[in-house]
Design an enzyme around this catalytic site. Structure first.
Site, short mmCIF file in Angstrom:
data_model
loop_
_atom_site.label_atom_id
_atom_site.label_comp_id
_atom_site.label_asym_id
_atom_site.label_seq_id
_atom_site.Cartn_x
_atom_site.Cartn_y
_atom_site.Cartn_z
N LYS A 106 0.85 -1.19 0.00
CA LYS A 106 0.00 0.00 0.00
C LYS A 106 0.89 1.23 0.00
O LYS A 106 2.01 1.19 0.51
CB LYS A 106 -0.89 0.02 1.25
P1 NAD Z 1 -12.82 8.61 -2.56
O1 NAD Z 1 -11.78 9.59 -2.20
O2 NAD Z 1 -13.29 8.49 -3.96
O3 NAD Z 1 -14.14 8.81 -1.66
C1 NAD Z 1 -14.14 9.00 -0.27
C2 NAD Z 1 -15.38 9.84 0.04
O4 NAD Z 1 -15.53 9.90 1.46
C3 NAD Z 1 -15.26 11.27 -0.47
O5 NAD Z 1 -16.47 11.61 -1.13
C4 NAD Z 1 -15.05 12.09 0.80
O6 NAD Z 1 -15.55 13.41 0.69
C5 NAD Z 1 -15.82 11.26 1.82
N1 NAD Z 1 -15.37 11.49 3.20
C6 NAD Z 1 -14.13 11.72 3.66
N2 NAD Z 1 -14.13 11.90 4.98
C7 NAD Z 1 -15.41 11.74 5.38
C8 NAD Z 1 -16.07 11.80 6.64
N3 NAD Z 1 -15.39 12.04 7.76
N4 NAD Z 1 -17.40 11.57 6.68
C9 NAD Z 1 -18.10 11.31 5.56
N5 NAD Z 1 -17.53 11.25 4.33
C10 NAD Z 1 -16.20 11.47 4.24
O7 NAD Z 1 -12.25 7.20 -2.02
P2 NAD Z 1 -12.68 5.74 -2.44
O8 NAD Z 1 -11.75 5.27 -3.50
O9 NAD Z 1 -14.15 5.68 -2.66
O10 NAD Z 1 -12.27 4.93 -1.11
C11 NAD Z 1 -13.10 4.93 0.04
C12 NAD Z 1 -12.69 3.79 0.95
O11 NAD Z 1 -12.76 2.56 0.22
C13 NAD Z 1 -11.25 3.85 1.49
O12 NAD Z 1 -11.22 3.29 2.78
C14 NAD Z 1 -10.49 2.97 0.53
O13 NAD Z 1 -9.30 2.45 1.11
C15 NAD Z 1 -11.52 1.90 0.27
N6 NAD Z 1 -11.30 1.13 -0.96
C16 NAD Z 1 -11.28 1.76 -2.18
C17 NAD Z 1 -11.09 0.99 -3.33
C18 NAD Z 1 -11.14 1.61 -4.70
O14 NAD Z 1 -11.14 0.84 -5.69
N7 NAD Z 1 -11.20 2.92 -4.86
C19 NAD Z 1 -10.89 -0.40 -3.24
C20 NAD Z 1 -10.92 -1.01 -1.98
C21 NAD Z 1 -11.13 -0.22 -0.85
#
Ligand code: NAD
Length: 468
Positions: A106
């Site tokens: 990561k």
């Molecule tokens: P992203 O940045 O696209 O979205 C995150 C969202 O959460 C944003 O809209 C942000 O404004 C919101 N946010 C941040 N802090 C917040 C809070 N305190 N309260 C409410 N909303 C809040 O990120 P993502 O890619 O969607 O990833 C989100 C989670 O999923 C992370 O934990 C990431 O590790 C996990 N994840 C993502 C992927 C992927 O393919 N993108 C794969 C596996 C896991």
């Protein structure tokens, strides 16, 4: 939010220990698997706005029992070594669980992307890529990053392009990162893969009535009340698919600047556009600044899809959801997990639930190494064979297939069809094995421990066959 007493890494390690005790992993191997093999910290300068800015980045390699190692890169002002190591460890367990042939890794860059212009972010990303490339921390054979919080297709495209400039004769160069746009070696269906995986995981859970009844639910996803935290890549797609294709009702969405509540169902596309245009949910119908009340509102399914550590021992008792599917990594701490289990809240754990991203990344990497898109060789042959069969049946029965069905029957699969089929298969099988494991032994307390045990058994096998 009250002070958190358990760090993310501690939570992951406690979950690991609980599963390792049940599997019976020896102390020495347990230690080897648990610790990160290496974590590289880089500080690099970029001249921007007539000033030299120093940025800090990390890339942690948790386990190389399989190579390349795989895992996203996040852009976040709060990232630190502890968090990156916890996320890298989760990647090792996740890949083992869904049989993606990778070790875990990561990365993170300590940055708030909202503070920088696009052209500045591009220069910073390219410099970060150079630093990673120097140490083989980006390479199709050794270490393959992907998008995570704060990064997406755009950043992956810059990284791949920079890598190709550094190594022009590397024929598999596009395979150095996944999550790229289709025009730059990406695969159809990757952007929405994690959210799509959440939908498939929930569908499979609802095909296991015993599990769902344990949590006090029955039936299908139709009409189930869902609350989502974070309307980013993962949260938006999960909410959109569940509301549009499964007729679930999204009753609450939490974002950084507040939340939106509508018991009749939130217009997810409308809200997503609003967030895009206005930078937050404020001003949308049903807006409330009080996110905490939405976190604890009565609902059937809660989807934390923002960040880690949102449900802790401080608020676990007030959560009323019957099922929680961990779309984010590590949203529930170890202690909160225990508290929720006591009151029979079914937790579908992150290392399985959000594996849709790495699964489709795996498909993309295979596509890059094979230099041909999925379905290219088979599609028309499939159509030809099916048409032959249709014509033979028509001849035998003496009547024609209805024209409106014929096209669908003979149509060969596109790349997107195959990606969805592969993802669905992985998510279905993943749920089946962890649910069976949970049911197989009364000492296994929940799906999370079952999932971790399966991952550990596979990693243990891999080390045994390596002779370590
Ligand atoms: P992203 O940045 O696209 O979205 C995150 C969202 O959460 C944003 O809209 C942000 O404004 C919101 N946010 C941040 N802090 C917040 C809070 N305190 N309260 C409410 N909303 C809040 O990120 P993502 O890619 O969607 O990833 C989100 C989670 O999923 C992370 O934990 C990431 O590790 C996990 N994840 C993502 C992927 C992927 O393919 N993108 C794969 C596996 C896991």
């Amino acid at each position: 939010m009250a002070k958190q007493t358990e760090t993310f890494l501690h939570s992951v390690e406690k979950m690991f220990d609980q599963a390792a005790d049940l599997v019976g992993v020896s102390d020495d191997l347990r230690h080897k698997i648990k610790v990160a093999n290496s974590t590289y910290t880089v500080r690099f300068g970029v001249r921007l706005r007539n000033k030299l800015f120093t940025f800090t980045g990390y890339r942690s390699v948790h386990s190389e029992h399989r190579e390349p190692v795989k895992g996203g890169i996040r852009y976040s002002p709060h990232a630190d070594q502890n968090e990156v190591e916890a996320l890298a460890a989760l990647m090792t367990y996740k890949c083992a669980l869904v049989e993606a042939p990778f070790g875990g890794s990561k990365g993170a860059l300590v940055i708030d992307p909202n503070e920088w212009e696009e052209h500045e972010l591009e220069r910073i990303t390219r410099r970060f890529t150079q630093e990673l490339a120097k140490r083989s921390l980006i390479s199709p054979a050794q270490n393959v990053p992907a998008p995570d919080m704060g990064t997406g297709e755009r950043e992956m495209s810059w990284m791949a392009d920079e890598y190709k400039r550094l190594y022009p004769s590397e024929i598999n160069g596009w395979g150095c990162v996944t999550g790229k746009p289709v025009s730059k070696g990406g695969i159809r269906g990757r952007v929405e893969a994690t959210g799509r995986g959440i939908q498939y995981a929930l569908r499979e859970a609802f095909r296991h009535p015993k599990d769902i009844e344990w949590a006090g639910l029955s039936g299908t996803l139709k009409g189930k009340r869902v609350v989502v935290q974070g309307l980013g890549n993962v949260g938006y797609h999960a909410a959109q698919f569940l509301s549009q294709e499964d007729e679930s009702i999204i009753v609450g969405v939490m974002e950084r600047d507040g939340a939106v509540v509508d018991l009749e169902g939130i217009d997810i596309d409308g809200l997503h556009k609003h967030v895009h245009d206005n930078g937050g949910v404020k001003g949308f119908k049903g807006y409330t600044p009080d996110s905490d009340s939405v976190l604890t509102m009565d609902c059937d399914i809660f989807i934390p899809a923002a960040m880690e550590g949102v449900i802790t021992e401080n608020n676990a008792d007030s959560i009323r959801a019957k099922v929680i599917i961990e779309a984010a990594n590590g949203p529930i701490t170890f202690t909160a997990n225990e508290m929720l289990r006591q009151r029979q809240c079914l937790i579908i754990p992150d290392l399985y639930a959000n594996a849709g991203g790495v699964t489709v990344s795996y498909f993309e990497w295979v596509k890059n190494l094979s230099h041909i898109r999925f379905g290219r060789m088979q599609r028309r042959e499939h159509e030809r064979q099916t048409l032959n069969m249709v014509e033979a049946i028509e001849e035998m029965v003496g009547s024609k297939f209805p024209a409106n069905h014929l096209e669908k029957i003979i149509e060969g699969p596109t790349e997107l069809d195959l990606v969805r089929s592969g993802l669905d298969d992985v998510m279905r099988e993943g749920y089946q094995v962890i649910s069976q494991k949970w049911a197989s032994d009364s000492r296994i307390p929940d799906l999370r421990t079952a999932a971790m045990m399966i991952a550990l058994e596979r990693i243990q096998d891999s080390y045994d066959s390596l002779g370590i």
